[in-house]
Design a protein around this motif. Structure first.
Motif: not given
Length: 197
Positions: A104-120
């Motif tokens: 879904k829409k990236p969370t604040e912790p996810e936005l603090a990393h590169d965009y593939l961080w949450r995917i990996h």
């Protein structure tokens, strides 16, 4: 609009190939021919049961061997049928070896990393089958359409994604990418049905 008379192999896209969705009829059922006197839906349900049994057996082998991984990436327009596909196609597999990851829409912790961080973090482990309901492609599409990042930045993401997928494949992940293609009219009807409910 394209023709309904084509073979299923024509739906496979080789890396680097260009696809024109306007030339593919979203109502097409390639290689599907119902037997005379039998309703299409009855035959389709029987075929789905047969394929579900096969998928269940393959998933059991994947889990038992625990040396390879499978990633299924589902993309579609809104109301394209991703959730229904997951429910119907993967209903017979063992839940202990299957996981669905929705982005879904990236969370604040996810936005603090590169965009593939949450995917990996959601990539499959050994013996696991993971289904991406939406995916890392959104991080090009959405940011481009919504003008969220500069062009020079989102353009580089195409290369990043190819390299990310190559790394996963090199490390033993089989990646199956599926685009569920529906017409604008079908999408409109489905969205209207949702509003009516």
């Amino acid at each position: 609009m394209g023709t309904k008379n084509f073979e299923i192999g024509q739906l496979r896209v080789e890396p680097g190939s260009k696809v024109k969705l306007a030339k593919i009829d979203p109502a097409a059922t390639p290689s599907w021919k119902a037997d005379e006197g039998v309703a299409d839906k009855e035959q389709a349900a029987a075929k789905l049961a047969e394929l579900t049994e096969r998928l269940t057996a393959l998933q059991s082998l994947l889990w038992a061997q625990s040396s390879e991984r499978v990633l299924v990436v589902l993309q579609a327009m809104d109301a394209g049928g991703k959730d229904g596909t997951i429910r119907r196609v993967f209903e017979g597999v063992n839940p202990s070896g299957v996981r669905v990851a929705s982005f879904k829409k990236p969370t604040e912790p996810e936005l603090a990393h590169d965009y593939l961080w949450r995917i990996h973090q959601q990539a499959p482990a050994n013996g696991e089958l993971v289904i991406f309901n939406r995916s890392h492609y959104e991080d090009v599409l959405v940011v481009r359409v919504m003008d969220l990042v500069p062009q020079d930045r989102w353009k580089r993401r195409y290369r990043h994604i190819v390299e990310f997928e190559r790394m996963l494949a090199d490390e033993g992940t089989t990646i199956v990418k599926l685009f569920l293609h529906i017409s604008k009219e079908e999408q409109r009807q489905r969205l209207q049905a949702r509003l009516s409910e």
